[in-house]
Design a protein around this motif. Structure first.
Motif, PDB file in Angstrom:
ATOM      1  N   VAL A  82      35.390  43.500  44.490  1.00  0.00           N
ATOM      2  CA  VAL A  82      35.888  43.747  43.149  1.00  0.00           C
ATOM      3  C   VAL A  82      37.398  43.615  43.263  1.00  0.00           C
ATOM      4  O   VAL A  82      38.025  44.319  44.052  1.00  0.00           O
ATOM      5  N   MET A  83      37.979  42.672  42.502  1.00  0.00           N
ATOM      6  CA  MET A  83      39.409  42.409  42.604  1.00  0.00           C
ATOM      7  C   MET A  83      40.107  42.720  41.287  1.00  0.00           C
ATOM      8  O   MET A  83      39.621  42.354  40.229  1.00  0.00           O
ATOM      9  N   ASP A  84      41.241  43.369  41.388  1.00  0.00           N
ATOM     10  CA  ASP A  84      42.089  43.671  40.250  1.00  0.00           C
ATOM     11  C   ASP A  84      43.478  43.186  40.643  1.00  0.00           C
ATOM     12  O   ASP A  84      44.100  43.756  41.541  1.00  0.00           O
ATOM     13  N   VAL A  85      43.942  42.086  40.033  1.00  0.00           N
ATOM     14  CA  VAL A  85      45.200  41.485  40.471  1.00  0.00           C
ATOM     15  C   VAL A  85      46.133  41.232  39.297  1.00  0.00           C
ATOM     16  O   VAL A  85      45.699  41.084  38.159  1.00  0.00           O
ATOM     17  N   GLY A  86      47.428  41.180  39.623  1.00  0.00           N
ATOM     18  CA  GLY A  86      48.421  40.811  38.631  1.00  0.00           C
ATOM     19  C   GLY A  86      48.375  39.311  38.412  1.00  0.00           C
ATOM     20  O   GLY A  86      48.023  38.827  37.345  1.00  0.00           O
ATOM     21  N   VAL A  87      48.721  38.549  39.443  1.00  0.00           N
ATOM     22  CA  VAL A  87      48.712  37.093  39.386  1.00  0.00           C
ATOM     23  C   VAL A  87      47.870  36.591  40.556  1.00  0.00           C
ATOM     24  O   VAL A  87      48.051  37.034  41.685  1.00  0.00           O
ATOM     25  N   LEU A  88      46.955  35.679  40.275  1.00  0.00           N
ATOM     26  CA  LEU A  88      46.065  35.143  41.299  1.00  0.00           C
ATOM     27  C   LEU A  88      46.366  33.673  41.520  1.00  0.00           C
ATOM     28  O   LEU A  88      46.424  32.893  40.573  1.00  0.00           O
ATOM     29  N   GLU A  89      46.567  33.296  42.793  1.00  0.00           N
ATOM     30  CA  GLU A  89      46.775  31.902  43.174  1.00  0.00           C
ATOM     31  C   GLU A  89      45.695  31.556  44.189  1.00  0.00           C
ATOM     32  O   GLU A  89      45.583  32.208  45.227  1.00  0.00           O
ATOM     33  N   VAL A  90      44.871  30.543  43.867  1.00  0.00           N
ATOM     34  CA  VAL A  90      43.733  30.198  44.713  1.00  0.00           C
ATOM     35  C   VAL A  90      43.855  28.752  45.174  1.00  0.00           C
ATOM     36  O   VAL A  90      43.955  27.841  44.353  1.00  0.00           O
ATOM     37  N   HIS A  91      43.845  28.566  46.488  1.00  0.00           N
ATOM     38  CA  HIS A  91      43.860  27.210  47.036  1.00  0.00           C
ATOM     39  C   HIS A  91      42.432  26.676  47.109  1.00  0.00           C
ATOM     40  O   HIS A  91      41.491  27.442  47.327  1.00  0.00           O
TER      41      HIS A  91
ATOM     42  N   ARG B 167      35.902  42.430  52.105  1.00  0.00           N
ATOM     43  CA  ARG B 167      34.666  42.937  51.512  1.00  0.00           C
ATOM     44  C   ARG B 167      34.949  44.323  50.978  1.00  0.00           C
ATOM     45  O   ARG B 167      35.443  45.175  51.716  1.00  0.00           O
ATOM     46  N   GLY B 168      34.658  44.548  49.704  1.00  0.00           N
ATOM     47  CA  GLY B 168      34.867  45.875  49.134  1.00  0.00           C
ATOM     48  C   GLY B 168      35.615  45.812  47.821  1.00  0.00           C
ATOM     49  O   GLY B 168      35.131  45.260  46.845  1.00  0.00           O
ATOM     50  N   ARG B 169      36.820  46.373  47.818  1.00  0.00           N
ATOM     51  CA  ARG B 169      37.603  46.470  46.588  1.00  0.00           C
ATOM     52  C   ARG B 169      39.063  46.244  46.936  1.00  0.00           C
ATOM     53  O   ARG B 169      39.573  46.836  47.885  1.00  0.00           O
ATOM     54  N   ILE B 170      39.734  45.372  46.167  1.00  0.00           N
ATOM     55  CA  ILE B 170      41.161  45.137  46.412  1.00  0.00           C
ATOM     56  C   ILE B 170      41.919  45.153  45.091  1.00  0.00           C
ATOM     57  O   ILE B 170      41.479  44.579  44.099  1.00  0.00           O
ATOM     58  N   ARG B 171      43.047  45.848  45.117  1.00  0.00           N
ATOM     59  CA  ARG B 171      43.972  45.853  43.986  1.00  0.00           C
ATOM     60  C   ARG B 171      45.297  45.306  44.501  1.00  0.00           C
ATOM     61  O   ARG B 171      45.841  45.816  45.485  1.00  0.00           O
ATOM     62  N   VAL B 172      45.769  44.251  43.844  1.00  0.00           N
ATOM     63  CA  VAL B 172      47.055  43.659  44.204  1.00  0.00           C
ATOM     64  C   VAL B 172      47.917  43.715  42.949  1.00  0.00           C
ATOM     65  O   VAL B 172      47.643  43.028  41.969  1.00  0.00           O
ATOM     66  N   ARG B 173      48.937  44.551  42.982  1.00  0.00           N
ATOM     67  CA  ARG B 173      49.703  44.823  41.773  1.00  0.00           C
ATOM     68  C   ARG B 173      50.523  43.629  41.296  1.00  0.00           C
ATOM     69  O   ARG B 173      50.733  43.464  40.109  1.00  0.00           O
ATOM     70  N   GLU B 174      51.008  42.793  42.217  1.00  0.00           N
ATOM     71  CA  GLU B 174      51.825  41.655  41.796  1.00  0.00           C
ATOM     72  C   GLU B 174      51.115  40.323  42.010  1.00  0.00           C
ATOM     73  O   GLU B 174      50.602  39.751  41.065  1.00  0.00           O
ATOM     74  N   HIS B 175      51.067  39.823  43.246  1.00  0.00           N
ATOM     75  CA  HIS B 175      50.630  38.449  43.492  1.00  0.00           C
ATOM     76  C   HIS B 175      49.639  38.393  44.653  1.00  0.00           C
ATOM     77  O   HIS B 175      49.933  38.887  45.738  1.00  0.00           O
ATOM     78  N   LEU B 176      48.480  37.773  44.413  1.00  0.00           N
ATOM     79  CA  LEU B 176      47.475  37.545  45.459  1.00  0.00           C
ATOM     80  C   LEU B 176      47.334  36.052  45.669  1.00  0.00           C
ATOM     81  O   LEU B 176      47.059  35.309  44.728  1.00  0.00           O
ATOM     82  N   LEU B 177      47.544  35.606  46.917  1.00  0.00           N
ATOM     83  CA  LEU B 177      47.390  34.207  47.293  1.00  0.00           C
ATOM     84  C   LEU B 177      46.171  34.092  48.202  1.00  0.00           C
ATOM     85  O   LEU B 177      46.102  34.759  49.238  1.00  0.00           O
TER      86      LEU B 177
ATOM     87  N   GLN C  28      36.692  30.995  48.803  1.00  0.00           N
ATOM     88  CA  GLN C  28      35.420  31.422  48.201  1.00  0.00           C
ATOM     89  C   GLN C  28      35.571  32.833  47.662  1.00  0.00           C
ATOM     90  O   GLN C  28      36.055  33.716  48.356  1.00  0.00           O
ATOM     91  N   ILE C  29      35.131  33.011  46.417  1.00  0.00           N
ATOM     92  CA  ILE C  29      35.205  34.323  45.778  1.00  0.00           C
ATOM     93  C   ILE C  29      33.817  34.670  45.239  1.00  0.00           C
ATOM     94  O   ILE C  29      33.234  33.893  44.485  1.00  0.00           O
ATOM     95  N   ARG C  30      33.319  35.838  45.655  1.00  0.00           N
ATOM     96  CA  ARG C  30      32.090  36.379  45.067  1.00  0.00           C
ATOM     97  C   ARG C  30      32.383  37.806  44.679  1.00  0.00           C
ATOM     98  O   ARG C  30      32.885  38.579  45.488  1.00  0.00           O
ATOM     99  N   GLY C  31      32.085  38.148  43.435  1.00  0.00           N
ATOM    100  CA  GLY C  31      32.345  39.516  43.006  1.00  0.00           C
ATOM    101  C   GLY C  31      32.931  39.539  41.621  1.00  0.00           C
ATOM    102  O   GLY C  31      32.783  38.613  40.844  1.00  0.00           O
ATOM    103  N   GLU C  32      33.624  40.612  41.342  1.00  0.00           N
ATOM    104  CA  GLU C  32      34.213  40.834  40.032  1.00  0.00           C
ATOM    105  C   GLU C  32      35.714  40.575  40.128  1.00  0.00           C
ATOM    106  O   GLU C  32      36.336  40.953  41.115  1.00  0.00           O
ATOM    107  N   LEU C  33      36.263  39.962  39.097  1.00  0.00           N
ATOM    108  CA  LEU C  33      37.682  39.634  39.119  1.00  0.00           C
ATOM    109  C   LEU C  33      38.324  40.003  37.794  1.00  0.00           C
ATOM    110  O   LEU C  33      37.830  39.639  36.736  1.00  0.00           O
ATOM    111  N   ARG C  34      39.434  40.723  37.875  1.00  0.00           N
ATOM    112  CA  ARG C  34      40.229  41.020  36.689  1.00  0.00           C
ATOM    113  C   ARG C  34      41.661  40.606  36.990  1.00  0.00           C
ATOM    114  O   ARG C  34      42.261  41.081  37.958  1.00  0.00           O
ATOM    115  N   VAL C  35      42.204  39.696  36.175  1.00  0.00           N
ATOM    116  CA  VAL C  35      43.577  39.235  36.341  1.00  0.00           C
ATOM    117  C   VAL C  35      44.387  39.757  35.157  1.00  0.00           C
ATOM    118  O   VAL C  35      44.090  39.414  34.012  1.00  0.00           O
TER     119      VAL C  35
END
Length: 111
Positions: A85-94, A65-75, A98-105
């Motif tokens: 609020v998510m800011d990720v390089g590469v996103l892999e979702v199984h 809950r909050g804000r996460i920045r993952v510079r390379e890979h988020l699984l 569940q995702i609620r919020g803002e997403l930037r890939v």
């Protein structure tokens, strides 16, 4: 490949504050605050992070809950629950995550 485990926050642990680490850290407890790493953050099924995280890579089976920045890979594992609020390089979702919020890939070319 996963680097050796540098620290483990157990399921009954509660931590508040700023955490900065090298190596792989696994959170199975409840963390409130800010996390920074040039390495891998793992959040187990029972793990909860509230606040901000800025890491190189992350594997999430628990809650953010909050804000996460993952510079390379988020699984995101099937049990992941993200309200952030998510800011990720590469996103892999199984399926099941569940995702609620803002997403930037950004994709790999900018990471």
């Amino acid at each position: 490949h996963r680097p050796p485990l540098a620290a483990l926050m157990g399921a009954d642990a509660h931590y508040e504050g700023d955490l900065r680490f090298d190596g792989r850290v696994r959170v199975d407890g409840h963390f409130t605050g800010r996390i920074y790493s040039e390495d891998l953050l793992e959040i187990g099924k029972e793990g909860v992070i509230e606040g901000e995280a800025d890491v190189c890579r992350a594997v999430v089976a628990g809650v953010i809950r909050g804000r996460i920045r993952v510079r390379e890979h988020l699984l995101l594992e099937p049990t992941a629950r993200i309200e952030a609020v998510m800011d990720v390089g590469v996103l892999e979702v199984h399926p099941g995550a569940q995702i609620r919020g803002e997403l930037r890939v950004r994709g790999e070319e900018e990471s």
